[in-house]
Motif scaffolding. Structure first.
Motif, PDB file in Angstrom:
ATOM      1  N   LEU A 265      35.401  27.978 -14.520  1.00 32.40           N
ATOM      2  CA  LEU A 265      36.788  27.516 -14.538  1.00 32.40           C
ATOM      3  C   LEU A 265      36.872  26.006 -14.361  1.00 32.40           C
ATOM      4  O   LEU A 265      37.622  25.324 -15.073  1.00 32.40           O
ATOM      5  CB  LEU A 265      37.594  28.203 -13.428  1.00 32.40           C
ATOM      6  CG  LEU A 265      38.121  29.606 -13.711  1.00 32.40           C
ATOM      7  CD1 LEU A 265      38.880  30.136 -12.498  1.00 32.40           C
ATOM      8  CD2 LEU A 265      39.032  29.623 -14.939  1.00 32.40           C
ATOM      9  N   GLY A 266      36.121  25.483 -13.405  1.00 28.24           N
ATOM     10  CA  GLY A 266      36.148  24.044 -13.166  1.00 28.24           C
ATOM     11  C   GLY A 266      35.728  23.249 -14.386  1.00 28.24           C
ATOM     12  O   GLY A 266      36.336  22.225 -14.735  1.00 28.24           O
ATOM     13  N   GLN A 267      34.688  23.719 -15.070  1.00 24.40           N
ATOM     14  CA  GLN A 267      34.224  23.022 -16.269  1.00 24.40           C
ATOM     15  C   GLN A 267      35.255  23.122 -17.392  1.00 24.40           C
ATOM     16  O   GLN A 267      35.547  22.133 -18.068  1.00 24.40           O
ATOM     17  CB  GLN A 267      32.884  23.601 -16.720  1.00 24.40           C
ATOM     18  CG  GLN A 267      31.744  23.278 -15.765  1.00 24.40           C
ATOM     19  CD  GLN A 267      30.438  23.926 -16.184  1.00 24.40           C
ATOM     20  OE1 GLN A 267      30.376  25.123 -16.462  1.00 24.40           O
ATOM     21  NE2 GLN A 267      29.371  23.139 -16.225  1.00 24.40           N
ATOM     22  N   LEU A 268      35.820  24.307 -17.593  1.00 23.10           N
ATOM     23  CA  LEU A 268      36.798  24.503 -18.658  1.00 23.10           C
ATOM     24  C   LEU A 268      38.049  23.666 -18.418  1.00 23.10           C
ATOM     25  O   LEU A 268      38.524  22.959 -19.318  1.00 23.10           O
ATOM     26  CB  LEU A 268      37.174  25.989 -18.748  1.00 23.10           C
ATOM     27  CG  LEU A 268      38.345  26.332 -19.686  1.00 23.10           C
ATOM     28  CD1 LEU A 268      37.983  26.020 -21.130  1.00 23.10           C
ATOM     29  CD2 LEU A 268      38.736  27.803 -19.537  1.00 23.10           C
ATOM     30  N   LEU A 269      38.600  23.722 -17.213  1.00 22.76           N
ATOM     31  CA  LEU A 269      39.883  23.081 -16.936  1.00 22.76           C
ATOM     32  C   LEU A 269      39.781  21.564 -16.858  1.00 22.76           C
ATOM     33  O   LEU A 269      40.790  20.869 -17.030  1.00 22.76           O
ATOM     34  CB  LEU A 269      40.471  23.634 -15.632  1.00 22.76           C
ATOM     35  CG  LEU A 269      40.773  25.138 -15.632  1.00 22.76           C
ATOM     36  CD1 LEU A 269      41.280  25.579 -14.269  1.00 22.76           C
ATOM     37  CD2 LEU A 269      41.785  25.501 -16.716  1.00 22.76           C
ATOM     38  N   SER A 270      38.585  21.039 -16.620  1.00 23.11           N
ATOM     39  CA  SER A 270      38.439  19.582 -16.528  1.00 23.11           C
ATOM     40  C   SER A 270      38.086  18.945 -17.871  1.00 23.11           C
ATOM     41  O   SER A 270      38.044  17.718 -17.980  1.00 23.11           O
ATOM     42  CB  SER A 270      37.363  19.215 -15.493  1.00 23.11           C
ATOM     43  OG  SER A 270      36.075  19.668 -15.897  1.00 23.11           O
ATOM     44  N   GLN A 271      37.851  19.758 -18.885  1.00 22.73           N
ATOM     45  CA  GLN A 271      37.530  19.213 -20.199  1.00 22.73           C
ATOM     46  C   GLN A 271      38.795  18.788 -20.935  1.00 22.73           C
ATOM     47  O   GLN A 271      39.873  19.339 -20.719  1.00 22.73           O
ATOM     48  CB  GLN A 271      36.769  20.236 -21.040  1.00 22.73           C
ATOM     49  CG  GLN A 271      35.327  20.415 -20.617  1.00 22.73           C
ATOM     50  CD  GLN A 271      34.617  21.486 -21.428  1.00 22.73           C
ATOM     51  OE1 GLN A 271      35.236  22.436 -21.897  1.00 22.73           O
ATOM     52  NE2 GLN A 271      33.318  21.343 -21.583  1.00 22.73           N
TER      53      GLN A 271
END
Length: 374
Positions: A265-271
């Motif tokens: 989630l962190g990787q997806l939402l920060s992209q």
């Protein structure tokens, strides 16, 4: 400085993701943060997403950027749209800051349009929340009710629809704003040459969520547990409900464990969907370079559009542009300061860099081009 004239608590309770709202005088004495010439200059760049929309009789033609010659379009019935202007034009950052009552993970981009009289994109439906802010000039906006609408020309891959009956019909002038939640049809007609700002907020789809978690499991070689059963069907060709449910429970088990889903989630939402204007130094900085720059009065600024996110329950990491940065041994208050601020003035940056660990993190972010010394 842009101060939004809005009762935020009332808006979030009554309108956000529920129904559209006209906000007359949303910004008093509004001044455009970018001019038409600067916008046209951005549209010349290969790495910036832009397009021209030509309004024709009962139709619209799209010409993808880069755009270098505008004379061919004449003086009426066309519109230039440039995506992610906040990535490339730092003067728009204060305007974005006015909308941070909505969390950063939802923010998509600032799209800016320049439209001649009669320019527009036609009736369409978006799948994201958008604030439509009027700058120079005037535009008439119509908004319809939610419902089942026929895609234009039967093309299910387009957001365009045939037409709708308006529940809102309003002319916006400089500083006026219209909020539209997902699913409400809308269209604009430019009355006088106009600059407009589309501040979009987007949440991930089910496809994006599943794809991100699957990628994380593959990258980390986890999620290898296999389904087992206590009984088998009498027919070899049958997949019993018990087995179907058991396999789905395997997925639910993963989704209930933060160690599996939080990184994804962190990787997806920060992209970001659009390219960033990274500020990578020609020669990597070292700690002495950083401290010398701060002693000379430097500030530490984040590049436009960069998302710096924390996940509640995961205090040891920051998620930045799809990357994971360890924050172990850092004070939570220092992590939050770095994540919350687009820019650290000299005093704030110097104070943070008293911690050797956060100093090393800031140095890493500078050398990645995610931050720069100003």
């Amino acid at each position: 400085m842009y101060k939004l004239n809005l009762n935020v608590a009332e808006f979030l309770t009554q309108y956000w993701q529920k129904k559209p709202l006209v906000i007359k005088g949303a910004f008093t004495g509004f001044i455009d943060p970018i001019g038409a010439d600067e916008l046209a200059g951005l549209a010349c760049e290969e790495e910036i997403s832009s397009r021209i929309v030509l309004t024709k009789e009962r139709d619209w033609e799209i010409i993808q950027g880069p755009i270098e010659d505008y004379n061919q379009f004449g003086e009426k019935n066309w519109q230039l749209l440039v995506q992610a202007v906040n990535h490339w034009y730092p003067d728009t950052a204060p305007l974005i800051d006015a909308f941070r009552f909505i969390p950063d993970w939802r923010f998509d981009d600032l799209m800016v349009s320049f439209a001649t009289q009669g320019g527009g994109v036609g009736p369409h439906i978006d799948n994201y929340d958008v604030f439509l802010l009027q700058g120079e000039g005037t535009r008439r906006w119509r908004v319809g009710a939610k419902g089942d609408y026929t895609p234009r020309g039967g093309d299910t891959n387009t957001a365009l629809i045939d037409d709708f009956e308006p529940i809102i019909d309003v002319v916006l002038e400089a500083g006026d704003m219209l909020y539209i939640p997902p699913g409400y049809p809308h269209c604009a007609e430019t009355l006088t040459t106009a600059l407009s700002y589309s501040i979009g907020f987007r949440a991930p789809s089910q496809q994006e969520l599943f794809s991100s978690i699957a990628d994380h499991l593959l990258d980390t070689n986890t999620g290898l547990k296999r389904f087992t059963s206590s009984s088998e069907p009498t027919s070899a060709s049958t997949v019993p409900f018990e087995h179907q449910q058991g396999m789905l429970n395997q997925i639910n088990e993963l989704f209930s464990q933060p160690e599996f889903y939080q990184t994804a989630l962190g990787q997806l939402l920060s992209q970001n969907r659009f390219e960033l204007d990274l500020s990578t130094p020609d020669t990597p900085y070292n700690l002495d370079d950083l401290m010398h720059a701060l002693s000379e009065g430097a500030e530490v600024h984040r590049v436009g559009g960069l998302k710096v996110l924390q996940l509640e329950g995961d205090s040891n990491r920051l998620f930045i542009n799809g990357e994971v940065f360890s924050c172990e041994q850092l004070e939570q208050s220092d992590i939050t300061k770095l994540a919350d601020r687009f820019a650290l003035d000299n005093q704030q940056a110097t104070a943070l860099c008293q911690s050797s660990k956060i100093k090393e993190l800031i140095l890493a972010l500078l050398n990645r081009g995610y931050y720069y010394l100003a």
